[in-house]
Each structure stands twice: as structure tokens, then as C-alpha cells.
Design a protein around this motif. Structure first.
Motif, mmCIF file in Angstrom:
data_model
loop_
_atom_site.group_PDB
_atom_site.id
_atom_site.type_symbol
_atom_site.label_atom_id
_atom_site.label_comp_id
_atom_site.label_asym_id
_atom_site.label_seq_id
_atom_site.Cartn_x
_atom_site.Cartn_y
_atom_site.Cartn_z
ATOM 1 N N ASP A 261 123.444 43.324 60.170
ATOM 2 C CA ASP A 261 123.409 41.787 60.447
ATOM 3 C C ASP A 261 122.214 42.013 61.743
ATOM 4 O OD1 ASP A 261 123.552 39.162 61.808
ATOM 5 O OD2 ASP A 261 125.434 39.036 60.973
ATOM 6 N N PRO A 262 121.278 41.238 61.647
ATOM 7 C CA PRO A 262 120.197 41.140 62.694
ATOM 8 C C PRO A 262 120.740 40.762 64.141
ATOM 9 C CG PRO A 262 119.121 40.251 60.985
ATOM 10 C CD PRO A 262 120.701 40.349 60.653
ATOM 11 N N ALA A 263 121.872 39.986 64.030
ATOM 12 C CA ALA A 263 122.406 39.595 65.330
ATOM 13 C C ALA A 263 123.090 40.655 66.067
ATOM 14 C CB ALA A 263 123.772 38.556 65.439
ATOM 15 N N PHE A 264 123.443 41.691 65.436
ATOM 16 C CA PHE A 264 124.019 42.954 65.921
ATOM 17 C C PHE A 264 122.932 44.006 66.389
ATOM 18 C CE2 PHE A 264 127.355 40.807 63.927
ATOM 19 C CZ PHE A 264 128.630 41.115 64.658
ATOM 20 N N GLY A 265 121.698 43.939 66.115
ATOM 21 C CA GLY A 265 120.920 44.591 66.403
ATOM 22 C C GLY A 265 119.939 45.317 65.230
ATOM 23 N N THR A 266 118.742 45.837 65.516
ATOM 24 C CA THR A 266 118.101 46.389 64.514
ATOM 25 C C THR A 266 118.394 47.493 63.921
ATOM 26 O OG1 THR A 266 116.464 47.622 66.155
ATOM 27 C CG2 THR A 266 115.901 45.324 65.476
ATOM 28 N N GLY A 267 118.230 47.937 62.728
ATOM 29 C CA GLY A 267 118.691 49.438 62.246
ATOM 30 C C GLY A 267 118.126 50.451 63.229
ATOM 31 N N ARG A 268 117.114 50.480 63.767
ATOM 32 C CA ARG A 268 116.531 51.406 64.796
ATOM 33 C C ARG A 268 117.650 51.449 66.080
ATOM 34 N NH1 ARG A 268 113.297 56.210 65.752
ATOM 35 N NH2 ARG A 268 113.287 56.477 67.885
ATOM 36 N N GLU A 269 118.024 50.381 66.295
ATOM 37 C CA GLU A 269 119.029 50.196 67.883
ATOM 38 C C GLU A 269 120.207 50.703 67.286
ATOM 39 O OE1 GLU A 269 116.877 46.364 69.756
ATOM 40 O OE2 GLU A 269 118.569 46.110 68.430
ATOM 41 N N VAL A 270 120.659 50.578 66.144
ATOM 42 C CA VAL A 270 122.123 51.059 65.615
ATOM 43 C C VAL A 270 121.928 52.580 65.610
ATOM 44 C CG1 VAL A 270 123.822 51.145 63.778
ATOM 45 C CG2 VAL A 270 122.732 49.038 64.570
ATOM 46 N N CYS A 271 120.873 53.006 65.049
ATOM 47 C CA CYS A 271 120.896 54.515 65.032
ATOM 48 C C CYS A 271 120.804 55.289 66.431
ATOM 49 C CB CYS A 271 119.649 54.955 64.206
ATOM 50 S SG CYS A 271 119.466 54.406 62.431
ATOM 51 N N GLU A 272 119.977 54.428 67.482
ATOM 52 C CA GLU A 272 120.167 54.966 68.596
ATOM 53 C C GLU A 272 121.523 55.003 69.188
ATOM 54 O OE1 GLU A 272 116.938 52.471 70.347
ATOM 55 O OE2 GLU A 272 115.651 53.942 69.642
ATOM 56 N N ARG A 273 122.360 53.955 68.991
ATOM 57 C CA ARG A 273 123.638 54.035 69.756
ATOM 58 C C ARG A 273 124.603 55.109 69.025
ATOM 59 N NH1 ARG A 273 124.397 47.460 68.238
ATOM 60 N NH2 ARG A 273 122.358 46.869 69.298
ATOM 61 N N LEU A 274 124.471 55.362 67.816
ATOM 62 C CA LEU A 274 125.317 56.377 67.131
ATOM 63 C C LEU A 274 124.922 57.577 67.564
ATOM 64 C CD1 LEU A 274 125.262 54.986 63.314
ATOM 65 C CD2 LEU A 274 127.292 55.018 64.914
ATOM 66 N N LEU A 275 123.588 57.854 67.811
ATOM 67 C CA LEU A 275 122.941 59.313 68.325
ATOM 68 C C LEU A 275 123.885 59.598 69.640
ATOM 69 C CD1 LEU A 275 121.006 61.375 68.526
ATOM 70 C CD2 LEU A 275 119.368 59.962 69.851
ATOM 71 N N THR A 276 123.873 58.538 70.524
ATOM 72 C CA THR A 276 124.782 58.738 71.655
ATOM 73 C C THR A 276 126.060 59.202 71.732
ATOM 74 O OG1 THR A 276 125.552 56.391 72.015
ATOM 75 C CG2 THR A 276 123.266 57.020 72.927
ATOM 76 N N ARG A 277 126.777 58.805 70.312
ATOM 77 C CA ARG A 277 128.113 59.247 69.929
ATOM 78 C C ARG A 277 128.302 60.506 68.970
ATOM 79 N NH1 ARG A 277 132.083 55.053 69.598
ATOM 80 N NH2 ARG A 277 131.381 53.343 71.088
ATOM 81 N N GLY A 278 126.956 61.227 68.993
ATOM 82 C CA GLY A 278 127.071 62.169 68.044
ATOM 83 C C GLY A 278 126.847 62.310 66.544
ATOM 84 N N ILE A 279 126.126 61.207 66.334
ATOM 85 C CA ILE A 279 125.905 60.676 64.514
ATOM 86 C C ILE A 279 124.680 60.901 64.637
ATOM 87 C CG2 ILE A 279 126.504 59.388 62.870
ATOM 88 C CD1 ILE A 279 129.134 58.889 64.486
ATOM 89 N N LEU A 280 123.857 61.409 63.244
ATOM 90 C CA LEU A 280 122.503 61.180 63.090
ATOM 91 C C LEU A 280 122.294 60.458 61.804
ATOM 92 C CD1 LEU A 280 121.527 64.701 64.037
ATOM 93 C CD2 LEU A 280 121.306 62.718 65.575
#
Length: 409
Positions: A355-374
Motif C-alpha cells: 500500500d503506497p501509504a506505507f511506503g514504496t517497495g524500495r523503502e520497505v526493502c531498505e527497512r527489511l535490510l536493517t532487520r537482516g532480510i534481503l
């Protein structure tokens, strides 16, 4: 900056990224992680932090990083002979072609290196078949493709892409292609005429966001191709070799194309290996000197490919993709309405629309990266999950839980 091999491990992640930014073409926008080692479903960066790999190098790592059987085959062959070119044969070539043909259910194999080379080879073979077998007038052959396709980035392939990033500013474009909406059998039927030599499709569109066609679509494509004497070419470079829960994605739809295009996982993540697989009535149009590749079908590639085929023949990886794909889908579906608008999957391959209200796909990927998920985004709002088929269900649960948390945050 000039560095020895001994010095490079001492660089920080930021220094590695700066070197790449300064000295490599900017044709990719990678996430800021620098891999140093990998095993199974996990990648470790230069700082020693581990990440769950949920991309598998776009399905090239279906059998896991550092798979022992694949590495053993590569090491053993490197000690014997690594390259002869196709000017001579070698003792891995014939067995590889025979074993791959048997796995796929066709007569012949044309080994190449990259997926794009397999697609280019198929275009050439289809045109030659059209002129020599079907009788299309010289220079008039056309091939039907689908909107939203991704088959590679060579000049010919981007000529029939509708992705502006892949296509813009690379003209003049190669003629001879007609594009119709993916999943629309009526539009495809209307596009066929006496010049049509082939229909080239991904059974499931990967780069488009794991787009699964309507249940009867590929069967109708097969019927249309048979009726009009047109070759059906299935690009299974990402979808093939166990990713979707069957050896081939086409098997889910009970169809048999005239040509299969394979790559990525065929090299076991060790070396680039691709292939066009078809019957002799199709690949037999090629004669010596009419098509080739210095590295295509090289000894190391064939040895690794044979190890991959042996793994596939057990059925273990297809079974894991089916079971774990269902498990992943259940977890991802629970996020619909909580930052996820839609989930699509086939086997252990899922597209998740954010949902665009929760961020772009790239932004979600970057947030998951900080948690150790690629994971990797595509087309702005979609992220793709395609972990190695050796991943465990508990690891998938952990990835879904973290996705839930980053969306909630």
C-alpha cells in the motif's frame, strides 16, 4: 585506489560501496549490503552480519548458496579441463545435453551462457524455422510477445519491452515483434497472421511482480499455436527448475511448449549456464557455423548443470517449493489490509503489493535490510520473495513477522 586481494577484506562496507560507485557503471541500484560469504539461505556481509536471502539472485540460487553437490562438481571439473570451446568436444557435453533433454522431455539442447543469450538464440531459431519450415517470406517473420514482459536487456530484447527504464534511448529498435496483453487469449489470437513464427511468453511474469495467468490461458495459447503452425516458446529462466513447485512452471497448466528457455538455476549459482531445449524438428534448423558461443556448453558449465539435473531428479526441491510456498502464502495473506494490498505466488515465489501509504517497495526493502532480510522491489510498489529452496519454514515465518513489523512502524 589500488588494492591487493589481501587488503580488500579490511575495507568497510562504506568503502566497498564507494569504490563501486566510483568505478562501476551505475546500471544497478543495489541495496547497501556487501556480501563476503554465503551458505544455504544466508548471506554474511563484510562486517560479519548475516542476512536471510529472500531473492536467490533472481532464482539462480534455487539450491542454496554453496550447495555441496554443485561445488564438488565445479571443483572436480576445474581440476580436469575448464574450456575447450565448441571447436572440440569434451566428456561432459554429450551427457549434459542428453540428461537435460530427458529431464525436460525434448530431443535436443542448445547450451548458452546467460538467459538473454537463450532468448536471443530462440528468436533466431524461430525465425529460421519460420523461413525454412513454415515458408514465411524472407524478412517478414513476426513474433508475438506479452505486455509487461522481461526477457533480458539486449538490443533486440528491449525492442519488444514496454519498460521505459529498459527501453528508452536504445533505438533504433529491432522490428518483427507484436505485443499483446498478458493473459488475454483473444488479443493473442487476433495478432496471429501468416507471418507469425512464434509466441514468446513467460508462463509466470517474474519482473512484472509474479503475475500468474488465468488458469486456461496457456492451454489456449498452446491450442492457437498448434492450429496456426506457430512455435510456442516458454521463457522459464526464472520460473523453471523447481522454483514454482514443479520442474517447469508450464506443468502447472498442463501445457508443453515447442521450446523451453532455461537459465539462472541451471548454473547452480556457480557459473552462468543457459539453454534452449526443443525437439529436433525445431533446433535441427541450425547448421554448423550458423550460431555459437565460445563458452556455451563449456566443461565446467556442463559438469555443474549435470549436478543440478541430478538434484532435480530427486524431486526434493520441487516438493519443498510446493510446501514452503503454501506456508509463505499463508503468512503473507495475513498482512493484507495491514500495509499489503495483494499477494500473488506460485510455489516459493511471491509478489507482494505494498500500500503506497506505507511506503514504496524500495523503502520497505531498505527497512527489511536493517532487520537482516534481503528482498527486492519491482515496479515501485511490489516486493518479491524468492528464497533458496533450502530455506526453513521458521525462517520464512521470521521474514513475514519482520515485514509485518516494518509495515506497522
Amino acid at each position: 585506489m589500488t588494492l591487493t586481494n589481501e587488503q580488500t577484506p579490511t575495507l568497510t562496507s562504506a568503502e566497498h560501496i564507494a569504490l563501486a560507485e566510483a568505478h562501476s557503471a551505475h546500471n544497478y541500484h543495489p541495496l547497501p549490503v556487501v556480501a563476503a560469504s554465503a551458505r544455504g539461505a544466508w548471506i554474511t556481509d563484510v562486517t560479519g552480519r548475516s542476512y536471510l536471502d529472500c531473492l536467490s539472485a533472481y532464482s539462480a540460487m534455487n539450491f542454496g548458496h554453496a550447495n555441496p553437490a554443485i561445488l564438488a562438481a565445479a571443483h572436480a571439473q576445474l581440476d580436469r579441463v575448464s574450456l575447450t570451446s565448441r571447436a572440440f568436444s569434451h566428456d561432459q557435453f554429450g551427457p549434459f545435453c542428453a540428461e537435460l533433454a530427458a529431464l525436460i522431455g525434448k530431443d535436443m539442447v542448445l547450451p548458452m551462457n546467460t538467459g538473454a543469450e537463450a532468448v536471443e538464440s530462440a528468436v533466431k531459431v524461430a525465425r529460421k524455422w519460420g523461413y525454412q519450415v513454415k515458408g514465411v517470406p524472407d524478412g517478414q517473420a513476426t513474433i508475438i510477445v506479452a505486455d509487461g514482459n522481461f526477457h533480458g536487456r539486449t538490443t533486440t530484447i528491449v525492442s519488444f519491452s514496454d519498460d521505459p527504464d529498459a527501453r528508452a534511448d536504445y533505438g533504433p529498435y529491432t522490428p518483427g515483434f507484436r505485443s499483446v496483453p498478458f493473459g488475454d487469449a483473444a488479443a493473442l489470437a487476433a495478432a496471429i497472421d501468416e507471418t507469425t513464427v512464434a509466441v514468446l511468453l513467460e508462463p509466470v511474469q517474474g519482473e512484472a511482480g509474479i503475475i500468474v495467468p488465468p488458469p486456461d490461458y496457456l492451454r489456449t495459447v498452446r491450442e492457437l499455436c498448434t492450429t496456426h503452425n506457430v512455435l510456442f516458446i516458454a521463457d522459464e529462466i526464472q520460473s523453471g527448475l523447481a522454483r514454482t513447485g514443479n520442474t517447469l512452471a508450464c506443468q502447472h497448466f498442463d501445457v508443453v511448449p515447442d521450446m523451453y528457455l532455461l537459465g539462472k538455476a541451471l548454473g547452480g549459482g556457480a557459473v552462468p549456464v543457459s539453454a534452449v531445449v526443443a525437439d529436433a524438428s525445431v533446433l535441427g534448423v541450425l547448421k554448423p557455423g550458423q550460431h555459437g558461443s565460445t563458452f556455451g556448453g563449456n566443461p565446467v558449465a556442463c559438469a555443474v548443470g549435470r549436478a543440478v539435473i541430478e538434484l532435480l531428479n530427486t524431486g526434493e526441491y520441487q516438493d519443498r517449493a510446493r510446501r514452503l510456498g503454501h506456508h509463505l502464502r499463508t503468512g503473507l495473506d495475513s498482512l493484507i489490509g495491514q500495509g499489503v494490498t495483494q499477494v500473488r505466488n506460485l510455489g516459493l515465489w511471491a509478489g507482494v503489493d505494498i500500500d503506497p501509504a506505507f511506503g514504496t517497495g524500495r523503502e520497505v526493502c531498505e527497512r527489511l535490510l536493517t532487520r537482516g532480510i534481503l528482498v527486492k522491489d519491482t515496479h515501485g510498489a511490489t516486493i518479491r520473495f524468492a528464497p533458496p529452496l533450502v530455506v526453513e519454514s521458521t525462517e520464512l515465518d521470521w521474514a513475514v513477522r519482520n515485514l509485518r513489523e516494518v509495515l506497522a512502524a
